[in-house]
Write a protein that holds these residues in place. Structure first.
Motif, mmCIF file in Angstrom:
data_model
loop_
_atom_site.group_PDB
_atom_site.id
_atom_site.type_symbol
_atom_site.label_atom_id
_atom_site.label_comp_id
_atom_site.label_asym_id
_atom_site.label_seq_id
_atom_site.Cartn_x
_atom_site.Cartn_y
_atom_site.Cartn_z
ATOM 1 N N ASP A 172 0.868 -1.179 0.000
ATOM 2 C CA ASP A 172 0.000 0.000 0.000
ATOM 3 C C ASP A 172 0.905 1.229 0.000
ATOM 4 O OD1 ASP A 172 -1.843 1.997 0.405
ATOM 5 O OD2 ASP A 172 -2.809 1.069 2.138
ATOM 6 N N ILE A 173 0.858 2.004 -1.083
ATOM 7 C CA ILE A 173 1.708 3.196 -1.179
ATOM 8 C C ILE A 173 1.193 4.306 -0.273
ATOM 9 C CG2 ILE A 173 2.433 5.048 -2.720
ATOM 10 C CD1 ILE A 173 2.991 3.178 -4.824
ATOM 11 N N GLY A 174 -0.126 4.339 -0.050
ATOM 12 C CA GLY A 174 -0.694 5.305 0.883
ATOM 13 C C GLY A 174 -0.415 6.749 0.498
ATOM 14 N N GLU A 175 0.214 7.484 1.425
ATOM 15 C CA GLU A 175 0.403 8.925 1.239
ATOM 16 C C GLU A 175 1.805 9.282 0.739
ATOM 17 O OE1 GLU A 175 -2.241 10.876 1.734
ATOM 18 O OE2 GLU A 175 -3.358 9.060 2.299
ATOM 19 N N VAL A 176 2.550 8.314 0.214
ATOM 20 C CA VAL A 176 3.947 8.606 -0.090
ATOM 21 C C VAL A 176 4.126 9.576 -1.264
ATOM 22 C CG1 VAL A 176 4.670 6.346 0.775
ATOM 23 C CG2 VAL A 176 4.363 6.667 -1.675
ATOM 24 N N TYR A 177 3.163 9.645 -2.168
ATOM 25 C CA TYR A 177 3.316 10.546 -3.319
ATOM 26 C C TYR A 177 3.546 11.990 -2.866
ATOM 27 C CZ TYR A 177 1.578 6.791 -6.349
ATOM 28 O OH TYR A 177 1.415 5.612 -7.030
ATOM 29 N N GLY A 178 2.687 12.457 -1.971
ATOM 30 C CA GLY A 178 2.809 13.831 -1.482
ATOM 31 C C GLY A 178 4.114 14.072 -0.759
ATOM 32 N N CYS A 180 6.774 2.496 -9.892
ATOM 33 C CA CYS A 180 7.789 3.455 -10.328
ATOM 34 C C CYS A 180 7.261 4.352 -11.441
ATOM 35 C CB CYS A 180 9.045 2.724 -10.791
ATOM 36 S SG CYS A 180 10.073 2.114 -9.435
ATOM 37 N N ALA A 181 6.483 3.761 -12.347
ATOM 38 C CA ALA A 181 5.889 4.561 -13.429
ATOM 39 C C ALA A 181 4.932 5.602 -12.869
ATOM 40 C CB ALA A 181 5.164 3.640 -14.405
ATOM 41 N N ALA A 182 4.189 5.231 -11.828
ATOM 42 C CA ALA A 182 3.245 6.165 -11.199
ATOM 43 C C ALA A 182 3.989 7.306 -10.515
ATOM 44 C CB ALA A 182 2.372 5.416 -10.195
ATOM 45 N N VAL A 183 5.062 6.984 -9.799
ATOM 46 C CA VAL A 183 5.860 8.020 -9.139
ATOM 47 C C VAL A 183 6.466 8.959 -10.168
ATOM 48 C CG1 VAL A 183 7.987 8.428 -7.820
ATOM 49 C CG2 VAL A 183 6.342 6.702 -7.046
ATOM 50 N N ARG A 184 6.961 8.381 -11.264
ATOM 51 C CA ARG A 184 7.560 9.198 -12.323
ATOM 52 C C ARG A 184 6.522 10.156 -12.913
ATOM 53 N NH1 ARG A 184 12.196 9.691 -12.250
ATOM 54 N NH2 ARG A 184 13.026 7.711 -12.974
ATOM 55 N N ASN A 185 5.299 9.685 -13.129
ATOM 56 C CA ASN A 185 4.246 10.562 -13.642
ATOM 57 C C ASN A 185 3.915 11.663 -12.643
ATOM 58 O OD1 ASN A 185 4.094 9.027 -15.932
ATOM 59 N ND2 ASN A 185 1.944 8.471 -15.720
ATOM 60 N N TYR A 186 3.921 11.320 -11.362
ATOM 61 C CA TYR A 186 3.503 12.274 -10.329
ATOM 62 C C TYR A 186 4.507 13.404 -10.129
ATOM 63 C CZ TYR A 186 1.452 13.929 -5.952
ATOM 64 O OH TYR A 186 0.864 14.703 -4.976
ATOM 65 N N VAL A 187 5.800 13.088 -10.112
ATOM 66 C CA VAL A 187 6.803 14.117 -9.819
ATOM 67 C C VAL A 187 7.603 14.547 -11.044
ATOM 68 C CG1 VAL A 187 7.056 13.371 -7.436
ATOM 69 C CG2 VAL A 187 8.584 12.419 -9.173
ATOM 70 N N GLY A 188 7.454 13.820 -12.161
ATOM 71 C CA GLY A 188 8.243 14.122 -13.345
ATOM 72 C C GLY A 188 9.611 13.477 -13.280
ATOM 73 N N ASP A 189 10.323 13.514 -14.386
ATOM 74 C CA ASP A 189 11.662 12.922 -14.457
ATOM 75 C C ASP A 189 12.668 13.958 -13.982
ATOM 76 O OD1 ASP A 189 13.748 11.272 -14.878
ATOM 77 O OD2 ASP A 189 13.525 11.097 -17.046
ATOM 78 N N LYS A 225 10.777 19.258 -3.460
ATOM 79 C CA LYS A 225 10.777 20.720 -3.311
ATOM 80 C C LYS A 225 11.906 21.174 -2.393
ATOM 81 C CE LYS A 225 5.851 21.523 -4.188
ATOM 82 N NZ LYS A 225 4.549 21.965 -3.592
ATOM 83 N N ALA A 226 12.231 20.330 -1.408
ATOM 84 C CA ALA A 226 13.306 20.660 -0.476
ATOM 85 C C ALA A 226 14.683 20.314 -1.046
ATOM 86 C CB ALA A 226 13.089 19.925 0.839
ATOM 87 N N LYS A 227 14.717 19.862 -2.306
ATOM 88 C CA LYS A 227 15.964 19.495 -2.992
ATOM 89 C C LYS A 227 16.689 18.358 -2.268
ATOM 90 C CE LYS A 227 15.524 22.684 -6.141
ATOM 91 N NZ LYS A 227 15.253 22.333 -7.555
#
Length: 384
Positions: free
Chosen positions: A134-140, A161-170, A147-149
């Motif tokens: 369950d990935i839960g709230e990890v995207y945010g 991994c594909a979902a994370v890449r879509n969410y934050v960009g490459d 943002k904090a670099k």
């Protein structure tokens, strides 16, 4: 509204994470797999969920370099499912001020994605987890670190991994590591197994190497001792490996061939004795596929701690056919899930679907493993 085809939905949850109006919640279906549920009264039909769904936006990152590798640290290798590469690169990220996000256990041994930025927590993320996490709230949280670099190493299935890449960009701050995936079983089966057979369980390892890398075992620690059973006999592993309990999308996986969006792909280097016999001591060897400059940079930073041999994709496809081919659906899958839905006991289900491998086949496989180890020893003696 369908975000993607029902049978292809991987349950990654990115649709819920990107919805600006909270119109999508991830709910378990009758088989126990998370799926998006849309609240029509909140939905404004903006189409963002469809746009960000990784099934609808397949990104290909072709292999650039391929290695067979394992950690020089014997303890790390012993505690890992394969060659200890995940731990090696994850520790490097943490030592440089970054964080690692991977699959671990909750207090009830539910498999969830969590973050680690210290050695102790990182060790809880080691090892394969043969349950859909369950990935839960990890995207945010990943976006906040971005943002904090602060570098984030995300480790998950190719669809995650594909979902994370879509969410934050490459972006430079997020490095994605996936693996060649057999498929993910329903959390319902794991919950039944643990709650009914090991109610006092405190920890689990799906790939314990007590009997070796090739004959890996299920190990469950509990108060007063531990349970250990070979993959040839453990009923949970038998049902997983025989494809009864997998998510429907795993039988038609969208991430096969070069449909990977990760920076590094990891896997077991099965049949290592055919290609690099000197590496096969039955302690675990990994396939490492580099797909980007970020991936190359991270791997190069730990290469001195590894034993490595250059390989190629044709070999990887031979030793790991799951790279190009989805798992086949077991003919009795419908009956299996009927028993799950009827809330039959784990023991009852396992008597039908979790039978141990025939003794003759076990003997044959064990003999092959012993022969491979002998080949490795002979090869090393000749090199001396």
């Amino acid at each position: 509204m369908d975000i993607c085809k029902y049978e292809l939905c991987s349950g990654c949850g990115v649709c819920s994470a990107v919805c600006p109006h909270g119109a999508i919640a991830m709910k378990a279906d009758e088989e126990g797999f998370l799926r998006p549920e849309i609240y029509e009264d909140h939905c404004i039909n903006c189409g963002l969920c469809t746009k960000e769904c990784p099934v609808n936006t397949i990104l290909k990152k072709a292999p650039e370099e391929v290695y067979a590798a394992y950690s020089k640290n014997a303890e790390v290798r012993k505690s890992s499912s394969s060659g200890g590469i995940f731990y090696s690169i994850a520790r490097a990220v943490i030592e440089n001020g970054g964080v690692v996000c991977g699959a671990g256990f909750s207090c009830e041994l539910r498999v969830v994605h969590k973050f680690a930025d210290d050695e102790e927590t990182l060790r809880t993320l080691m090892g394969s987890k043969y349950v859909q996490s369950d990935i839960g709230e990890v995207y945010g949280k990943i976006r906040e670190y971005k943002k904090a670099k602060r570098t984030v190493l995300f480790v998950g299935t190719p669809c995650q991994c594909a979902a994370v890449r879509n969410y934050v960009g490459d972006c430079e701050e997020v490095i994605c590591v996936d693996f060649i995936c057999h498929g993910v079983p329903t959390p319902l089966l794991w919950k039944k197994y643990v709650s009914e057979e090991f109610p006092d369980a405190t920890w689990a390892s799906f790939r314990d190497k007590k009997r070796g890398w090739e004959e890996f075992s299920m190990r469950i620690d509990k108060s007063g001792g531990s349970y250990s059973c070979s993959q040839y006999k453990d009923p949970y592993l038998r049902m997983f490996l025989k494809n009864y309990a997998l998510r429907p999308s795993c039988y038609k996986c969208s991430w096969k061939g070069d449909n990977y969006s990760s920076d590094i792909t990891l896997a077991d280097f099965w049949e290592i004795s055919k290609y690099y016999p000197e590496m096969n001591d039955d302690k675990g060897v990994s396939v490492v596929i580099i797909r980007s400059e970020k991936g190359r940079g991270l791997f190069e930073s730990v290469k001195g701690n590894l034993v490595c041999k250059k390989s190629d994709m044709d070999t990887v496809k031979r030793v790991n056919p799951a790279y190009v081919k989805s798992s086949g659906m077991a003919p009795e899958r419908a009956l299996f899930f009927r028993k799950i839905k009827d809330n039959e006991s784990f023991r009852s289900i396992s008597k039908v679907f979790g039978k141990q491998m025939p003794a003759r086949q076990i003997f044959y496989l064990k003999s092959k493993t012993i022969a491979k180890k002998l080949i490795c020893k002979v090869y090393k003696l000749k090199k001396q």
